[in-house]
Design a protein around this motif. Sequence first.
Motif, mmCIF file in Angstrom:
data_model
loop_
_atom_site.group_PDB
_atom_site.id
_atom_site.type_symbol
_atom_site.label_atom_id
_atom_site.label_comp_id
_atom_site.label_asym_id
_atom_site.label_seq_id
_atom_site.Cartn_x
_atom_site.Cartn_y
_atom_site.Cartn_z
ATOM 1 N N ARG A 98 31.925 38.683 46.321
ATOM 2 C CA ARG A 98 31.273 37.380 46.183
ATOM 3 C C ARG A 98 32.225 36.376 45.582
ATOM 4 O O ARG A 98 33.241 36.746 44.984
ATOM 5 C CB ARG A 98 29.989 37.486 45.390
ATOM 6 N N ILE A 99 31.865 35.101 45.714
ATOM 7 C CA ILE A 99 32.606 34.001 45.103
ATOM 8 C C ILE A 99 31.594 33.220 44.276
ATOM 9 O O ILE A 99 30.517 32.883 44.764
ATOM 10 C CB ILE A 99 33.255 33.099 46.170
ATOM 11 N N ALA A 100 31.935 32.961 43.017
ATOM 12 C CA ALA A 100 31.016 32.272 42.118
ATOM 13 C C ALA A 100 31.755 31.171 41.373
ATOM 14 O O ALA A 100 32.968 31.259 41.162
ATOM 15 C CB ALA A 100 30.424 33.261 41.120
ATOM 16 N N VAL A 145 36.557 34.965 42.136
ATOM 17 C CA VAL A 145 36.430 35.798 43.326
ATOM 18 C C VAL A 145 36.256 37.232 42.830
ATOM 19 O O VAL A 145 37.110 37.735 42.101
ATOM 20 C CB VAL A 145 37.673 35.681 44.235
ATOM 21 N N VAL A 146 35.143 37.847 43.185
ATOM 22 C CA VAL A 146 34.873 39.219 42.759
ATOM 23 C C VAL A 146 35.340 40.148 43.872
ATOM 24 O O VAL A 146 34.890 40.050 45.009
ATOM 25 C CB VAL A 146 33.378 39.439 42.451
ATOM 26 N N LEU A 147 36.288 41.026 43.521
ATOM 27 C CA LEU A 147 36.917 41.924 44.487
ATOM 28 C C LEU A 147 36.495 43.362 44.239
ATOM 29 O O LEU A 147 36.261 43.762 43.105
ATOM 30 C CB LEU A 147 38.435 41.838 44.360
ATOM 31 N N ARG A 148 36.437 44.134 45.312
ATOM 32 C CA ARG A 148 36.195 45.567 45.185
ATOM 33 C C ARG A 148 37.555 46.243 45.084
ATOM 34 O O ARG A 148 38.348 46.213 46.009
ATOM 35 C CB ARG A 148 35.420 46.101 46.374
ATOM 36 N N GLY A 149 37.826 46.819 43.929
ATOM 37 C CA GLY A 149 39.109 47.461 43.678
ATOM 38 C C GLY A 149 39.041 48.962 43.861
ATOM 39 O O GLY A 149 38.150 49.489 44.520
ATOM 40 N N ALA A 150 39.987 49.651 43.249
ATOM 41 C CA ALA A 150 40.054 51.114 43.332
ATOM 42 C C ALA A 150 38.792 51.730 42.736
ATOM 43 O O ALA A 150 38.201 51.193 41.795
ATOM 44 C CB ALA A 150 41.295 51.616 42.601
ATOM 45 N N ARG A 151 38.382 52.839 43.297
ATOM 46 C CA ARG A 151 37.187 53.574 42.860
ATOM 47 C C ARG A 151 35.943 52.682 42.836
ATOM 48 O O ARG A 151 35.056 52.852 42.007
ATOM 49 C CB ARG A 151 37.425 54.244 41.521
ATOM 50 N N ASP A 152 35.914 51.689 43.723
ATOM 51 C CA ASP A 152 34.787 50.757 43.857
ATOM 52 C C ASP A 152 34.509 49.926 42.610
ATOM 53 O O ASP A 152 33.425 49.382 42.449
ATOM 54 C CB ASP A 152 33.514 51.479 44.295
ATOM 55 N N HIS A 153 35.476 49.809 41.692
ATOM 56 C CA HIS A 153 35.323 48.921 40.546
ATOM 57 C C HIS A 153 35.344 47.491 41.054
ATOM 58 O O HIS A 153 36.117 47.148 41.944
ATOM 59 C CB HIS A 153 36.453 49.115 39.536
ATOM 60 N N LEU A 154 34.514 46.654 40.467
ATOM 61 C CA LEU A 154 34.512 45.241 40.809
ATOM 62 C C LEU A 154 35.362 44.488 39.795
ATOM 63 O O LEU A 154 35.227 44.692 38.592
ATOM 64 C CB LEU A 154 33.081 44.697 40.836
ATOM 65 N N ILE A 155 36.238 43.641 40.293
ATOM 66 C CA ILE A 155 37.187 42.912 39.459
ATOM 67 C C ILE A 155 37.003 41.419 39.704
ATOM 68 O O ILE A 155 37.053 40.967 40.846
ATOM 69 C CB ILE A 155 38.633 43.311 39.802
ATOM 70 N N ALA A 156 36.788 40.652 38.647
ATOM 71 C CA ALA A 156 36.633 39.204 38.747
ATOM 72 C C ALA A 156 38.002 38.554 38.561
ATOM 73 O O ALA A 156 38.655 38.749 37.537
ATOM 74 C CB ALA A 156 35.661 38.702 37.694
ATOM 75 N N VAL A 157 38.445 37.781 39.563
ATOM 76 C CA VAL A 157 39.755 37.132 39.526
ATOM 77 C C VAL A 157 39.552 35.621 39.573
ATOM 78 O O VAL A 157 38.787 35.113 40.404
ATOM 79 C CB VAL A 157 40.628 37.587 40.722
ATOM 80 N N LEU A 158 40.228 34.904 38.685
ATOM 81 C CA LEU A 158 40.127 33.447 38.641
ATOM 82 C C LEU A 158 40.753 32.835 39.884
ATOM 83 O O LEU A 158 41.890 33.165 40.240
ATOM 84 C CB LEU A 158 40.833 32.917 37.392
#
Length: 127
Positions: free
Chosen positions: A20-22, A53-66
Amino acid sequence: MVHIRDPRSRWTVPAARVVRIASAVEWGASPALDLFARLGPVPHDDDHIHRVVVLRGARDHLIAVLAAGPIQISDVESADILPLPAAFAATAREISAIIVARDASLSLVLDPLAIAATDAVLVRNHA
């Protein structure tokens, strides 16, 4: 691909990894990771709204990136995606390639799977 025109460095992520994008103002889950903080602070511009920008990272962790710039979604020709020089690839594991746009500008392609949990602010572990 999702392209962000951060004034410090243009970057791109595969759209399939974007959850998602927030708006950064509305984002409250956790502080967003500024992957380009080493290049300087985010410019403060009251006319520009920063996003997360919320990304799906390794092991399905969600990472919020500015995302400190305008966002665009578009297709990219595979011929426009170039591998990184070996010396650069060895020092920037979260950057997987470079996109050369039609206007000859460059964009760094981020690999969400390579952003380590110790480098990122994890939003939550998606089960």
